[in-house]
Structure formats: C-alpha cells, structure tokens
Design a protein around this motif. Structure first.
Motif, PDB file in Angstrom:
ATOM      1  N   ASN A  47       6.914 -33.292  -5.184  1.00 18.54           N
ATOM      2  CA  ASN A  47       7.861 -33.697  -6.225  1.00 18.54           C
ATOM      3  C   ASN A  47       7.187 -33.833  -7.585  1.00 18.54           C
ATOM      4  O   ASN A  47       7.766 -33.448  -8.606  1.00 18.54           O
ATOM      5  CB  ASN A  47       8.539 -35.021  -5.867  1.00 18.54           C
ATOM      6  CG  ASN A  47       9.555 -34.885  -4.762  1.00 18.54           C
ATOM      7  OD1 ASN A  47      10.077 -33.801  -4.521  1.00 18.54           O
ATOM      8  ND2 ASN A  47       9.843 -35.975  -4.098  1.00 18.54           N
ATOM      9  N   PRO A  58      13.280 -35.737 -12.778  1.00 16.47           N
ATOM     10  CA  PRO A  58      13.420 -36.904 -11.910  1.00 16.47           C
ATOM     11  C   PRO A  58      14.573 -37.802 -12.356  1.00 16.47           C
ATOM     12  O   PRO A  58      14.924 -37.846 -13.539  1.00 16.47           O
ATOM     13  CB  PRO A  58      12.085 -37.629 -12.084  1.00 16.47           C
ATOM     14  CG  PRO A  58      11.660 -37.275 -13.477  1.00 16.47           C
ATOM     15  CD  PRO A  58      12.140 -35.861 -13.683  1.00 16.47           C
ATOM     16  N   ARG A  62      13.004 -42.852 -10.452  1.00 17.01           N
ATOM     17  CA  ARG A  62      11.769 -42.179 -10.020  1.00 17.01           C
ATOM     18  C   ARG A  62      10.817 -42.032 -11.200  1.00 17.01           C
ATOM     19  O   ARG A  62       9.619 -42.254 -11.070  1.00 17.01           O
ATOM     20  CB  ARG A  62      12.119 -40.815  -9.425  1.00 17.01           C
ATOM     21  CG  ARG A  62      10.936 -39.917  -9.045  1.00 17.01           C
ATOM     22  CD  ARG A  62      10.025 -40.492  -7.964  1.00 17.01           C
ATOM     23  NE  ARG A  62      10.727 -40.860  -6.765  1.00 17.01           N
ATOM     24  CZ  ARG A  62      10.844 -40.122  -5.664  1.00 17.01           C
ATOM     25  NH1 ARG A  62      10.313 -38.921  -5.622  1.00 17.01           N
ATOM     26  NH2 ARG A  62      11.480 -40.577  -4.607  1.00 17.01           N
ATOM     27  N   LYS A  65       9.185 -45.255 -11.837  1.00 15.98           N
ATOM     28  CA  LYS A  65       8.199 -45.546 -10.793  1.00 15.98           C
ATOM     29  C   LYS A  65       6.891 -44.791 -11.072  1.00 15.98           C
ATOM     30  O   LYS A  65       5.802 -45.346 -10.912  1.00 15.98           O
ATOM     31  CB  LYS A  65       8.757 -45.155  -9.421  1.00 15.98           C
ATOM     32  CG  LYS A  65       7.892 -45.575  -8.266  1.00 15.98           C
ATOM     33  CD  LYS A  65       8.585 -45.308  -6.939  1.00 15.98           C
ATOM     34  CE  LYS A  65       7.737 -45.799  -5.775  1.00 15.98           C
ATOM     35  NZ  LYS A  65       8.408 -45.585  -4.492  1.00 15.98           N
TER      36      LYS A  65
END
Length: 79
Positions: A47, A58, A62, A65
C-alpha cells in the motif's frame, strides 16, 4: 472548466503534493517502505508503494496514520 472541475483539479494536486512530502520525509528518515509499513502494523509495504507511486490515494485516516508513524501531523490552513 467548471468551478467543480477546478476544485477537483486542485484537490488532486494537493494530494500529490502531500504524498510527495510524505515520501520525502520517509526517505530523509532513512526508512524503507517495508519499515514504515511495519511501524504501522501492516504485514506488507504494498500500500505504501502504491501511494508513493501515485497509483492510489489513501483515505484520510490512513494518511494520518502514516504521518503519525513518521512523527508528523497534518494542519489545515486557509489559503
């Protein structure tokens, strides 16, 4: 070009800029994509690779994060 089209174009450009900055931060931190993925609790760096190559954008959670794992946060500023 409609106003909506301009907004979409600007949003894509902003996303690309943020991803480029995120990638540069990762590289300046001497972290591999695999190491970053591991810090995030991911079993694969796939990813991260897709995001950095511009093949995937994203979700906001995400992205936050990823930034958190790199020791950064995101702020909103008025243009």
């Amino acid at each position: 070009m409609t106003n909506a089209d301009k907004l979409e174009e600007n949003a894509v450009a902003d996303a690309q800029r943020l991803i480029a900055q995120m990638t540069e931060i990762r590289k300046e931190s001497y972290l591999s994509q695999k190491e970053l993925a591991s810090m995030m609790g991911l079993s694969s760096h796939g990813n991260i690779t897709l995001i950095e190559q511009g093949k995937s954008y994203p979700r906001l959670d995400r992205f936050l994060k990823i930034l958190g794992a790199l020791g950064y946060t995101l702020e909103i500023q008025k243009k």
